[in-house]
Design a protein around this motif. Structure first.
Motif, PDB file in Angstrom:
ATOM      1  N   PRO A   1       0.801  -1.237   0.000  1.00 21.57           N
ATOM      2  CA  PRO A   1       0.000   0.000   0.000  1.00 21.57           C
ATOM      3  C   PRO A   1       0.833   1.286   0.000  1.00 21.57           C
ATOM      4  N   LEU A   2       2.142   1.209   0.154  1.00 19.02           N
ATOM      5  CA  LEU A   2       2.962   2.416   0.265  1.00 19.02           C
ATOM      6  C   LEU A   2       2.912   3.230  -1.017  1.00 19.02           C
ATOM      7  N   ASP A   3       2.829   4.553  -0.862  1.00 21.10           N
ATOM      8  CA  ASP A   3       2.874   5.408  -2.037  1.00 21.10           C
ATOM      9  C   ASP A   3       4.323   5.666  -2.437  1.00 21.10           C
ATOM     10  N   ALA A   4       4.525   6.372  -3.544  1.00 17.85           N
ATOM     11  CA  ALA A   4       5.875   6.591  -4.088  1.00 17.85           C
ATOM     12  C   ALA A   4       6.755   7.353  -3.112  1.00 17.85           C
ATOM     13  N   GLU A   5       6.169   8.326  -2.402  1.00 18.83           N
ATOM     14  CA  GLU A   5       6.963   9.109  -1.458  1.00 18.83           C
ATOM     15  C   GLU A   5       7.469   8.241  -0.307  1.00 18.83           C
ATOM     16  N   ALA A   6       6.604   7.392   0.232  1.00 18.82           N
ATOM     17  CA  ALA A   6       7.002   6.519   1.341  1.00 18.82           C
ATOM     18  C   ALA A   6       8.068   5.521   0.891  1.00 18.82           C
ATOM     19  N   ARG A   7       7.902   4.942  -0.298  1.00 18.93           N
ATOM     20  CA  ARG A   7       8.912   4.016  -0.814  1.00 18.93           C
ATOM     21  C   ARG A   7      10.244   4.738  -1.015  1.00 18.93           C
ATOM     22  N   GLY A   8      10.171   5.972  -1.491  1.00 19.29           N
ATOM     23  CA  GLY A   8      11.397   6.735  -1.684  1.00 19.29           C
ATOM     24  C   GLY A   8      12.125   6.992  -0.378  1.00 19.29           C
ATOM     25  N   ARG A   9      11.362   7.278   0.689  1.00 14.50           N
ATOM     26  CA  ARG A   9      11.987   7.497   1.995  1.00 14.50           C
ATOM     27  C   ARG A   9      12.622   6.214   2.523  1.00 14.50           C
ATOM     28  N   ILE A  10      11.998   5.082   2.241  1.00 14.09           N
ATOM     29  CA  ILE A  10      12.589   3.803   2.645  1.00 14.09           C
ATOM     30  C   ILE A  10      13.892   3.561   1.892  1.00 14.09           C
TER      31      ILE A  10
END
Length: 330
Positions: free
Chosen positions: A73-82
């Motif tokens: 469910p993660l959006d692009a911004e959250a994946r980028g922070r990971i």
């Protein structure tokens, strides 16, 4: 301005003879070329000037979190922070290995009671390696600092003792004193220096990530190619001087070090997940790791070392069988 070529030594009978033995020595060759080949002698990379906010900071296929159901469910911004947090974690782990595993072993091998080569080339190679490793720590700190600042992750930090290999060495250290402890330290560092290049190569060939991140890792990789030779040469001289009992201890520690270096880390990835708003526990990561096959590894440099030591048959099974997945944390 013209120059006169230097002639090779001429043997009786008028034919050029082979170069002196010391010039054929690998450590002598490495120390002579050190100033031209290592990262510390090159201009620093412009990390900030070439930062591209649109590019990921780390390869997503190297992040175990992103294979978990909770990542879907993660959006692009959250994946980028990971991915940004993963790059910071990579640098934190690299720093911990250099500081807790490699540098102590280098300093040990400069001490008179450790029976390694003591000639000028060997001593120079060790001092050069120490300088390289300190510079690698600075490279990691600089690279992580830029990412923390540009990605608003200033508070993200990792405990050096949180990495499996650092913990494994510390646990083994506590069991031993004197020469036995010294041999374990060197064996763990030997495991690191003969296996790290495969992982560094994986990141340094990822052209879809931040170019400065890739180039930073590639500079490190190039240095480690030389360090593998240094440790191999010194390990051969050390092993030849050990008693039968000491050799058994050294072999056991080498196998344990190899297992520790390819063991998965769990606790640090919990912090990486949190940076992207993803909740995961170390036990969940452990369960997921149990269901995945062990990652392939390049054992070429290690096989060369073991052949030099005459250990290829002794340690063959340990190399052929992937490390077992660590037991679940209690």
């Amino acid at each position: 301005m013209s120059s006169t070529p230097v002639s090779a030594p001429v043997a009786p009978g008028g034919r050029a003879g082979p170069p002196p033995a010391f010039e054929r020595d690998l450590l002598h060759q490495l120390t002579r070329r050190w100033g031209k080949r290592v990262a510390v002698k090159k201009d620093e990379l412009d990390l900030d000037g070439h930062f591209d906010t649109q590019l990921p900071d780390f390869p997503d296929h190297l992040v175990p979190l992103l294979a978990l159901p909770g990542a879907a469910p993660l959006d692009a911004e959250a994946r980028g922070r990971i991915l940004s947090a993963s790059w910071i974690a990579y640098n934190a782990k690299t720093t911990a290995i250099e500081d807790e595993v490699i540098l102590p072993a280098c300093r040990l091998m400069l001490q008179d009671h450790i029976p390694v080569r003591r000639d000028e080339a060997a001593v120079a190679a060790l001092h050069q390696t120490i300088i390289d490793e300190h510079y690698h720590i600075l490279m990691c700190q600089n690279a992580a600092s830029v990412t923390r600042r540009r990605r608003a992750l200033a508070d993200l930090a990792f405990d050096p003792q949180g990495w499996s290999v650092v913990r494994a060495l510390e646990e083994r250290r506590r069991e031993l004193t004197g020469p036995a402890r010294d041999l374990v330290e060197i064996a763990f560092a030997l495991a690191a220096e003969t296996t790290i290049n495969a992982f560094l190569s994986t990141i340094s060939t990822e052209f879809g990530i931040q170019p400065m991140n890739r180039l930073t890792v590639d500079l490190h990789r190039r240095d480690e190619s030389g360090h593998a030779v240094v440790f191999r040469e010194l390990a051969v001289s050390l092993y030849g001087a050990l008693s039968p009992d000491e050799r058994e201890l050294f072999k056991d520690a080498l196998v344990q070090g190899l297992d520790a270096f390819r063991a998965p880390d769990f606790d640090p990835w919990v912090g990486v997940a949190a940076a992207g708003g993803m909740a995961v526990t170390a036990d969940e990561l452990s369960d997921a790791a149990a269901g995945r096959p062990a990652a392939p590894r390049d054992t070429g440099p290690l096989q060369s070392l073991l052949a030099d030591l005459g250990l290829s048959e002794d340690l063959g099974p340990a190399l052929a069988v992937p490390a077992t997945t660590p037991a679940r944390r209690s």
